[in-house]
Design a protein around this motif. Structure first.
Motif, mmCIF file in Angstrom:
data_model
loop_
_atom_site.group_PDB
_atom_site.id
_atom_site.type_symbol
_atom_site.label_atom_id
_atom_site.label_comp_id
_atom_site.label_asym_id
_atom_site.label_seq_id
_atom_site.Cartn_x
_atom_site.Cartn_y
_atom_site.Cartn_z
ATOM 1 N N CYS A 141 -18.376 36.529 44.957
ATOM 2 C CA CYS A 141 -18.966 36.650 46.297
ATOM 3 C C CYS A 141 -19.671 35.364 46.705
ATOM 4 O O CYS A 141 -19.561 34.927 47.864
ATOM 5 C CB CYS A 141 -19.921 37.842 46.349
ATOM 6 S SG CYS A 141 -19.095 39.453 46.284
ATOM 7 N N GLY A 142 -20.355 34.724 45.770
ATOM 8 C CA GLY A 142 -21.012 33.451 46.076
ATOM 9 C C GLY A 142 -20.011 32.355 46.416
ATOM 10 O O GLY A 142 -20.217 31.573 47.351
ATOM 11 N N ARG A 143 -18.915 32.306 45.656
ATOM 12 C CA ARG A 143 -17.865 31.300 45.922
ATOM 13 C C ARG A 143 -17.265 31.509 47.311
ATOM 14 O O ARG A 143 -17.066 30.553 48.075
ATOM 15 C CB ARG A 143 -16.784 31.378 44.843
ATOM 16 C CG ARG A 143 -15.610 30.465 45.080
ATOM 17 C CD ARG A 143 -14.729 30.296 43.871
ATOM 18 N NE ARG A 143 -14.324 31.464 43.142
ATOM 19 C CZ ARG A 143 -13.202 32.171 43.369
ATOM 20 N NH1 ARG A 143 -12.390 31.840 44.355
ATOM 21 N NH2 ARG A 143 -12.893 33.210 42.618
ATOM 22 N N ILE A 144 -16.989 32.760 47.656
ATOM 23 C CA ILE A 144 -16.393 33.050 48.960
ATOM 24 C C ILE A 144 -17.414 32.847 50.081
ATOM 25 O O ILE A 144 -17.055 32.398 51.174
ATOM 26 C CB ILE A 144 -15.782 34.468 48.976
ATOM 27 C CG1 ILE A 144 -14.669 34.573 47.920
ATOM 28 C CG2 ILE A 144 -15.257 34.825 50.369
ATOM 29 C CD1 ILE A 144 -13.573 33.508 48.018
ATOM 30 N N ALA A 145 -18.690 33.101 49.823
ATOM 31 C CA ALA A 145 -19.736 32.823 50.821
ATOM 32 C C ALA A 145 -19.762 31.334 51.155
ATOM 33 O O ALA A 145 -19.882 30.953 52.334
ATOM 34 C CB ALA A 145 -21.094 33.280 50.307
ATOM 35 N N ARG A 146 -19.646 30.486 50.132
ATOM 36 C CA ARG A 146 -19.623 29.032 50.384
ATOM 37 C C ARG A 146 -18.381 28.646 51.182
ATOM 38 O O ARG A 146 -18.445 27.827 52.103
ATOM 39 C CB ARG A 146 -19.691 28.260 49.062
ATOM 40 C CG ARG A 146 -21.050 28.362 48.378
ATOM 41 C CD ARG A 146 -21.156 27.507 47.133
ATOM 42 N NE ARG A 146 -20.293 27.939 46.051
ATOM 43 C CZ ARG A 146 -20.557 28.940 45.199
ATOM 44 N NH1 ARG A 146 -21.674 29.627 45.326
ATOM 45 N NH2 ARG A 146 -19.702 29.238 44.239
ATOM 46 N N TRP A 147 -17.234 29.274 50.859
ATOM 47 C CA TRP A 147 -16.013 28.985 51.600
ATOM 48 C C TRP A 147 -16.151 29.430 53.057
ATOM 49 O O TRP A 147 -15.743 28.707 53.982
ATOM 50 C CB TRP A 147 -14.806 29.655 50.943
ATOM 51 C CG TRP A 147 -13.554 29.349 51.667
ATOM 52 C CD1 TRP A 147 -12.791 28.229 51.544
ATOM 53 C CD2 TRP A 147 -12.934 30.141 52.689
ATOM 54 N NE1 TRP A 147 -11.728 28.284 52.425
ATOM 55 C CE2 TRP A 147 -11.805 29.448 53.136
ATOM 56 C CE3 TRP A 147 -13.237 31.368 53.261
ATOM 57 C CZ2 TRP A 147 -10.966 29.939 54.125
ATOM 58 C CZ3 TRP A 147 -12.406 31.872 54.255
ATOM 59 C CH2 TRP A 147 -11.282 31.150 54.673
ATOM 60 N N LEU A 148 -16.737 30.604 53.287
ATOM 61 C CA LEU A 148 -16.933 31.082 54.665
ATOM 62 C C LEU A 148 -17.855 30.147 55.453
ATOM 63 O O LEU A 148 -17.624 29.920 56.642
ATOM 64 C CB LEU A 148 -17.505 32.501 54.670
ATOM 65 C CG LEU A 148 -16.531 33.620 54.365
ATOM 66 C CD1 LEU A 148 -17.283 34.945 54.203
ATOM 67 C CD2 LEU A 148 -15.469 33.742 55.450
ATOM 68 N N ALA A 149 -18.872 29.617 54.818
ATOM 69 C CA ALA A 149 -19.768 28.669 55.494
ATOM 70 C C ALA A 149 -18.989 27.435 55.937
ATOM 71 O O ALA A 149 -19.177 26.938 57.051
ATOM 72 C CB ALA A 149 -20.927 28.290 54.581
#
Length: 193
Positions: free
Chosen positions: A118-126
């Motif tokens: 979830c953290g990795r995908i949060a960074r990608w979404l940002a």
């Protein structure tokens, strides 16, 4: 600036059908045919990305998309469980599976925890928010789950409560620091009506 992210789940494969952790297998004939029949149904995008898994790359190709591989969009790394079914792992390691399904910080397989994904995908979404226009990505179902958890600021414990059917589109759009969600539109077939 308005950003849109369309996340397309892969078409059906034997691994998905068997609830098998990604084993590098191909789409099955029916899944490939359904993806080919949906070619041309997606809107144009400023950029097209694809998870590095075989089933995502084959889905993108069947949809007629020339996607750029994106390591950040890889599915959940499940370490030594890769290629095994959930039933097999559950029979061999019932306590580990129970912990993994209830504790988002747990990674008993030696891979990545749900919280880490979830953290990795949060960074990608940002990063995706900074791209003007539409980003289309063919990604693993767990990447879609992580994006929804992050976009809606849900507790990571809800990750496993989100079902992502094969060959559906989950759309994130928005501005002013927030995402809106449009869930699970089928690409083709009778369910699309």
């Amino acid at each position: 600036m308005t950003s849109r992210v369309l996340l397309v789940s892969p078409a059906m494969s034997a691994s998905l059908r068997q609830a098998r952790f990604d084993d590098g297998g191909s789409l099955d004939d029916g899944g490939a045919a359904q993806a080919r029949s949906a070619a041309g149904s997606l809107p144009t995008a400023a950029r097209v990305l694809v998870s590095p898994s075989v089933r995502c790359r084959e889905t993108a190709a069947a949809l007629g998309l020339d996607g750029v591989p994106a390591a950040d969009l890889a599915g959940l790394a499940v370490g030594r469980w890769r290629g095994r079914t959930l039933d097999e792992v559950g029979a061999a390691e019932p306590e580990a599976v129970a912990r993994w399904l209830t504790d988002p910080a747990c990674a008993p397989h030696g891979g990545e925890s749900v919280r880490d994904l979830c953290g990795r995908i949060a960074r990608w979404l940002a990063d995706a928010r900074a791209v003007e226009g539409r980003t289309l990505a063919v990604v693993e179902p767990d990447v879609v789950r992580a994006a929804v958890v992050e976009a809606l600021n849900l507790p990571a414990a809800l990750f496993w409560r989100l079902d992502v059917p094969p060959l559906t589109v989950t759309e994130l759009g928005g501005r002013a620091g927030r995402w809106n969600l449009r869930l699970g539109r089928p690409l083709a077939g009778p369910e699309a009506d």
